[in-house]
Each structure stands twice: as structure tokens, then as C-alpha cells.
Design a protein around this motif. Structure first.
Motif, mmCIF file in Angstrom:
data_model
loop_
_atom_site.group_PDB
_atom_site.id
_atom_site.type_symbol
_atom_site.label_atom_id
_atom_site.label_comp_id
_atom_site.label_asym_id
_atom_site.label_seq_id
_atom_site.Cartn_x
_atom_site.Cartn_y
_atom_site.Cartn_z
ATOM 1 N N MET A 1 8.973 -8.738 -8.884
ATOM 2 C CA MET A 1 7.943 -7.937 -9.701
ATOM 3 C C MET A 1 8.155 -6.483 -9.513
ATOM 4 S SD MET A 1 3.783 -7.768 -9.747
ATOM 5 C CE MET A 1 4.046 -6.878 -8.161
ATOM 6 N N LEU A 2 8.589 -6.113 -8.375
ATOM 7 C CA LEU A 2 8.683 -4.706 -8.222
ATOM 8 C C LEU A 2 10.086 -4.418 -8.845
ATOM 9 C CD1 LEU A 2 7.407 -4.282 -4.325
ATOM 10 C CD2 LEU A 2 6.482 -3.420 -6.485
ATOM 11 N N GLU A 3 10.914 -5.204 -8.739
ATOM 12 C CA GLU A 3 12.079 -5.043 -9.200
ATOM 13 C C GLU A 3 12.267 -4.811 -10.844
ATOM 14 O OE1 GLU A 3 16.821 -7.031 -9.587
ATOM 15 O OE2 GLU A 3 15.212 -7.956 -8.351
ATOM 16 N N ARG A 4 11.308 -5.659 -11.583
ATOM 17 C CA ARG A 4 10.961 -5.647 -12.927
ATOM 18 C C ARG A 4 10.478 -4.106 -13.244
ATOM 19 N NH1 ARG A 4 9.764 -10.891 -12.340
ATOM 20 N NH2 ARG A 4 7.516 -10.419 -12.233
ATOM 21 N N LEU A 5 9.227 -3.740 -12.388
ATOM 22 C CA LEU A 5 8.740 -2.439 -12.469
ATOM 23 C C LEU A 5 9.583 -1.356 -12.479
ATOM 24 C CD1 LEU A 5 5.244 -3.327 -10.777
ATOM 25 C CD2 LEU A 5 5.652 -2.952 -13.170
ATOM 26 N N GLU A 6 10.458 -1.558 -11.282
ATOM 27 C CA GLU A 6 11.386 -0.218 -11.167
ATOM 28 C C GLU A 6 12.455 -0.127 -12.433
ATOM 29 O OE1 GLU A 6 14.875 1.150 -8.035
ATOM 30 O OE2 GLU A 6 13.996 -1.072 -8.020
ATOM 31 N N ILE A 7 13.077 -1.441 -12.917
ATOM 32 C CA ILE A 7 13.569 -1.258 -14.127
ATOM 33 C C ILE A 7 13.226 -0.774 -15.466
ATOM 34 C CG2 ILE A 7 14.939 -2.617 -15.719
ATOM 35 C CD1 ILE A 7 15.879 -4.530 -13.500
ATOM 36 N N SER A 8 11.759 -1.366 -15.465
ATOM 37 C CA SER A 8 10.859 -0.645 -16.534
ATOM 38 C C SER A 8 10.728 0.812 -16.635
ATOM 39 C CB SER A 8 9.576 -1.438 -16.720
ATOM 40 O OG SER A 8 8.664 -1.058 -17.628
ATOM 41 N N THR A 9 10.311 1.151 -15.229
ATOM 42 C CA THR A 9 9.860 2.352 -15.055
ATOM 43 C C THR A 9 11.136 3.465 -15.521
ATOM 44 O OG1 THR A 9 8.224 2.196 -13.421
ATOM 45 C CG2 THR A 9 9.251 4.220 -13.412
ATOM 46 N N ASP B 1 0.805 -1.131 0.082
ATOM 47 C CA ASP B 1 0.032 -0.078 0.065
ATOM 48 C C ASP B 1 0.969 1.395 -0.009
ATOM 49 O OD1 ASP B 1 -2.744 1.073 0.130
ATOM 50 O OD2 ASP B 1 -1.919 1.975 2.197
ATOM 51 N N GLU B 2 2.049 1.016 0.545
ATOM 52 C CA GLU B 2 2.832 2.374 0.631
ATOM 53 C C GLU B 2 3.847 2.544 -0.646
ATOM 54 O OE1 GLU B 2 5.056 1.712 4.262
ATOM 55 O OE2 GLU B 2 3.374 2.152 5.485
ATOM 56 N N ILE B 3 3.680 1.579 -1.627
ATOM 57 C CA ILE B 3 4.443 1.566 -2.524
ATOM 58 C C ILE B 3 3.956 2.314 -3.756
ATOM 59 C CG2 ILE B 3 5.667 0.421 -4.545
ATOM 60 C CD1 ILE B 3 6.349 -2.054 -2.364
ATOM 61 N N SER B 4 4.438 3.128 -4.369
ATOM 62 C CA SER B 4 4.114 4.221 -5.554
ATOM 63 C C SER B 4 4.790 4.078 -6.698
ATOM 64 C CB SER B 4 3.530 5.551 -4.860
ATOM 65 O OG SER B 4 4.503 6.362 -4.650
ATOM 66 N N GLU B 5 4.607 4.890 -7.793
ATOM 67 C CA GLU B 5 5.553 5.049 -8.985
ATOM 68 C C GLU B 5 6.760 5.804 -8.427
ATOM 69 O OE1 GLU B 5 5.459 6.488 -13.390
ATOM 70 O OE2 GLU B 5 3.853 6.567 -12.230
ATOM 71 N N THR B 6 6.786 6.428 -7.371
ATOM 72 C CA THR B 6 7.850 7.521 -7.032
ATOM 73 C C THR B 6 8.591 6.633 -6.161
ATOM 74 O OG1 THR B 6 6.694 8.177 -5.295
ATOM 75 C CG2 THR B 6 6.428 9.634 -7.348
ATOM 76 N N ASN B 7 8.367 5.569 -5.567
ATOM 77 C CA ASN B 7 9.333 5.106 -4.579
ATOM 78 C C ASN B 7 9.189 3.256 -4.983
ATOM 79 O OD1 ASN B 7 6.802 4.566 -3.850
ATOM 80 N ND2 ASN B 7 7.330 4.607 -1.530
#
Length: 494
Positions: free
Chosen positions: A245-253, A215-221
Motif C-alpha cells: 500500500m505504501l508503495e502504491r501511495l508513493e507512486i501515486s504521490t 507513525d513515523e511515515i508521512s507524506e514527505t517520506n
């Protein structure tokens, strides 16, 4: 809910266990009664029938009835009793049903009304050896209860042997097991409920902590990760998968942000040059060469157009809409055409002596884009010469473009296919290129089911060699002597 499921499973298991125990014990009683019956039949046939009849255990009873219906032998627990059963006229085949209740046989065992009855009809007129062979046959009477086991000879009977076996021991064992289960079931259910509650509580605590982290994770963090329990169970694996998944999203972003920044920078440069040229012309209209200014504007606008077209092509690749209609494509013809186009624009020499004919199935315009980008990249980095080769290897077509430039360092050979990538030695804009060409090449080759790689150029000891491998079209690669054109060694002389 989990406790209810576990309790239901335990209850069902207990019922099955009780029935299995009852069935096994009853089968043992039946076997004992049959064996005792066989022993008594043997005594009758041998003319050595004692009275009372000896029995090995107290839960058995037996009577031997003469043809006139009188009891001629019995076990002690049936002493003085009238015949307990009349042998029926038997027809048909075997039947075994094991339980009966009858007050007339209450003396069997410990006043038990549940018993097994094995009835035998013995023909003493038949020789013993022949009769013994028929003793084990089992018959069924349609008039008799289905709770009796019949066995005996098929010949007309003279004597009748009855053996009863009490089921009291079976009932007692089952009752004992039921009492144990009834006494232990509440305790067992309590243990299960408590254990389930503790396990669920611990699991739900981990789930709640993971939920709060998500819940505390957003596109900025996107650099944050969720809590991973150390138990190694399904929840731990779920948390680990979410972190991946978050790691892949971070890399993709990050790649998307970098792509947008690079695209903006690439478009900003020609736009700024065009604007500066026009502003200078407006401020000093009498001193400006308007033809040269127009040429500059056209060149910069063409540069922007080329970048935009490349960006649109990559967007189609990302959306899976890169390829059009597939047809047979002669890569060798495309390579020769592009070499002839480039030789008029550069002093670099083209060596096509290793060219063979090669055909694949693909989008003709996209394959031309691969050939063009690889050749333009080679010309951009070559010192004086570019080698182009095409050959068949098994069921594949291998297309190679090599140059005699500085080459590509091994640590950069994967990065070079990323978008807007320029290595240090090629960053000057007067060398041309937006950093999208090789990314486009890789997207097209992969979309065609091929591979693309870069290695050292072993022809001259330095430079880069790009190798694209495609699956060959059927009957695609011709031998060298069947080429539609002779091998070329194109040397520009400007």
C-alpha cells in the motif's frame, strides 16, 4: 482472554470425552447382558437349564423364575436369594434405558447398585424354532421403571429369565479418566497460558514495531517501509500488504507531484509568451503591430484554454464523472467528419479505403474526442499519410489510426498513454500538443469498457498504429456494401 477461551475449549472437550467414554462402555455392557440373556433363554427352551447358571464374568448375575414365582436357577452370586424382580404385564413396544439403583440387588458384581437388567419371558409351549425367532423382541411396561430392558415372546409366558450386568466397570473407568483429567488439567492450562503469553508477546512486539514505523511515515517520506516479520504468519502478511500500500501511495504521490509540475509548466509557457508580447507592446506602442499582438494573445489564450479543458476532463475521469448519456454512436461518421476538418489544416493525406460502418453505445462527445485526438496525434507525427480503418471483429468494433512517421519504440508503448508524456522526437512545441491527448483517449476508451494499444504500422513498414476496440452495439456493424457513404481515399492537394 485467549487463555480463557482455550481453557474453556479444553474443559468442554474433556466433558464431551468423558460422556462419550461412558456411553461407549455402557453400550458394551448392554450388549453383553443381552447376549447372556439369549444364551440362558436357549437353555430354558431346550430343557437343559443347569443350576447354578454358568456366567463368563463376575459382573453378571442371572435368575430364572418359574410361573409360580419360585427361583428355579441362578448364578452363584445370587445363591439363596429370593426373586429379585417380578415380570410385569407387558404392553406396547420397545424401550431401552440403561441405569438403575436398587439396594435389593447389592450382591451383583462387587456390591454395585448401578446395573443393567435384561428381562425375558419364555413360552416353552411354542416350538423352539418359532420361539427363538421371537426371543429378540423388546417390550415396554408402563408400570415399570424406565431403567429396565425387556425382551421375550409375545405369547403368554411360562418362565422368566433375568440377567443383571453391573455398571461398576463403567463407573470405575470414568472415575479414572476424571482423575487423570483433574490431575493434568491444571498443568495443561499452565502450559497453554505460558505458550499463549509467549506467542502473544512475540506477536505484539512485531505489531508495536509496525505501529512505530507507520507513525513515523508521512507524506514527505513515503519511501520508508514498515518492519516485516519473518514468521510468515498473519502479521507478516499484514505488514507485507501495508508495504504494498505504501508503495502504491508513493507512486501515486509522485505522479500527482509530477502532474502538478507538468501542468504548471504547460500553463506557464503560453502565459509567459502572452505576457512578453504585451510588455513589448506597451514599451514600444508606436512600433508594435497591434493586430499581430492580439492574434498572438488569442492563440496563447486558446492554448491555455485547451490545456485547462483537458485537465478538467482528466479530473472528471479520475472522479468517475467522465461520461454523460449513452446513445448509439456511428464512429465511421465521426471519423469522416474529423478527417474532413483536418484535411483543410494539413498537407497530410488521409486513406479511408478500409472504413466500414460501425456503431457502439457511448457518450457521443467523448467518442468524438477519442477520434479527434487519435487523428490529430497521427497528423502531428506523420510524414505524408494517415490511414483510418474501421471494421467488425466478432461482437466488437475495431477503430485504427496509423501514420507513416517514426513510430513508437516498444519500450515506450505503455508510457505514451501517461499524462504530459512526450517522446524525445516530438518534444518541440511547434509540433503542437500538450501531452494530454493520449491520456484522455485511454481514459475515455476504458470508461466505455474498451481497450487502446499502439503497435507498428505494417502498411508502410514504419510509423505507429493506434487500435481502439469497443463492444459493438446490437446490429451495429453493417457490411461494406451497406455503407451510408462509399469508401474514401482522401488525398489533399494544397
Amino acid at each position: 482472554m485467549a487463555s480463557l477461551v482455550v481453557s474453556s475449549a479444553l474443559l468442554l472437550g474433556s466433558i464431551i470425552m468423558v460422556e462419550l467414554l461412558r456411553s461407549e462402555l455402557t453400550a458394551n455392557v448392554i450388549e453383553t447382558a443381552k447376549n447372556e440373556s439369549v444364551n440362558i433363554v436357549s437353555l430354558v427352551q431346550g430343557g437343559e437349564l443347569p443350576n447354578p447358571i454358568p456366567i463368563p464374568r463376575g459382573d453378571l448375575a442371572a435368575q430364572v423364575i418359574a410361573p409360580d414365582g419360585k427361583v428355579i436357577a441362578f448364578t452363584q452370586n445370587l445363591e439363596g436369594e429370593r426373586p429379585q424382580y417380578q415380570f410385569p404385564q407387558m404392553k406396547g413396544t420397545s424401550q431401552t434405558v440403561v441405569r438403575q439403583s436398587n439396594n435389593a440387588i447389592a450382591q451383583v458384581g462387587d456390591h454395585d447398585h448401578n446395573y443393567i437388567l435384561v428381562a425375558n419371558r419364555v413360552d416353552v409351549a411354542v416350538p423352539v424354532e418359532t420361539q427363538a425367532a421371537k426371543t429378540y423382541e423388546v417390550f415396554q411396561s408402563k408400570k415399570q421403571s424406565k431403567n429396565v430392558i425387556f425382551s421375550g415372546s409375545t405369547a403368554p409366558g411360562n418362565y422368566y429369565v433375568y440377567v443383571w450386568a453391573s455398571l461398576q466397570s463403567v463407573d470405575q473407568s470414568v472415575r479414572t479418566l476424571l482423575l487423570i483429567l483433574l490431575a493434568g488439567f491444571p498443568l495443561l492450562i499452565t502450559v497453554v497460558v505460558v505458550a499463549t503469553w509467549l506467542t502473544s508477546k512475540k506477536a505484539f512486539e512485531a505489531v508495536e514495531r509496525i505501529r512505530v514505523d507507520v507513525d513515523e511515515i508521512s507524506e514527505t517520506n513515503l519511501s520508508r517501509r514498515v518492519y516485516e516479520p519473518s514468521q510468515g504468519d498473519e502479521i507478516s502478511r499484514l505488514a507485507h500488504t501495508m508495504n504494498q500500500m505504501l508503495e502504491r501511495l508513493e507512486i501515486s504521490t509522485e505522479e500527482r507531484k509530477r502532474f502538478v509540475a507538468d501542468a504548471s509548466h504547460e500553463l506557464k509557457s503560453p502565459l509567459s509568451a502572452l505576457r512578453a508580447s504585451l510588455e513589448i507592446a506597451i514599451r514600444h506602442p508606436d512600433e508594435v503591430d497591434w493586430v499581430a499582438t492580439a492574434r498572438t494573445g488569442i492563440a496563447e489564450s486558446q492554448r491555455m484554454q485547451h490545456i485547462i479543458e483537458d485537465l478538467l476532463l482528466l479530473a472528471k475521469a479520475d472522479a468517475g464523472q467522465l461520461l454523460g448519456t449513452f446513445q448509439s454512436v456511428d464512429i465511421d461518421e465521426l471519423a469522416v467528419e474529423e478527417c474532413q476538418r483536418l484535411r483543410a489544416l494539413t498537407d497530410v493525406r488521409f486513406d479511408l479505403s478500409d472504413m466500414s460502418a460501425g456503431r457502439i453505445q457511448g457518450d457521443s462527445e467523448r467518442i468524438r474526442s477519442v477520434v479527434r485526438n487519435l487523428l490529430e496525434n497521427a497528423v502531428r507525427h506523420a510524414s505524408s499519410q494517415v490511414w483510418v480503418s474501421l471494421k467488425a471483429v466478432d461482437s466488437h468494433v475495431v477503430f485504427q489510426v496509423a501514420d507513416d512517421g517514426k513510430g513508437v519504440r516498444e519500450q515506450d508503448r505503455e508510457k505514451i498513454f501517461d499524462r504530459f508524456t512526450r517522446l524525445d522526437e516530438s518534444r518541440s512545441r511547434d509540433r503542437g500538443g500538450s501531452g494530454l491527448g493520449l491520456a484522455i483517449v485511454k481514459s475515455i476508451v476504458i470508461a466505455h469498457g474498451g481497450t487502446i494499444s499502439v503497435s507498428d504500422n505494417d502498411r508502410c513498414g514504419h510509423g505507429a498504429q493506434f487500435t481502439a476496440v469497443f463492444e459493438a452495439d446490437s446490429c451495429s456493424v453493417l457490411e461494406s456494401d451497406a455503407l451510408p457513404f462509399p469508401p474514401l481515399n482522401v488525398n489533399n492537394s494544397h
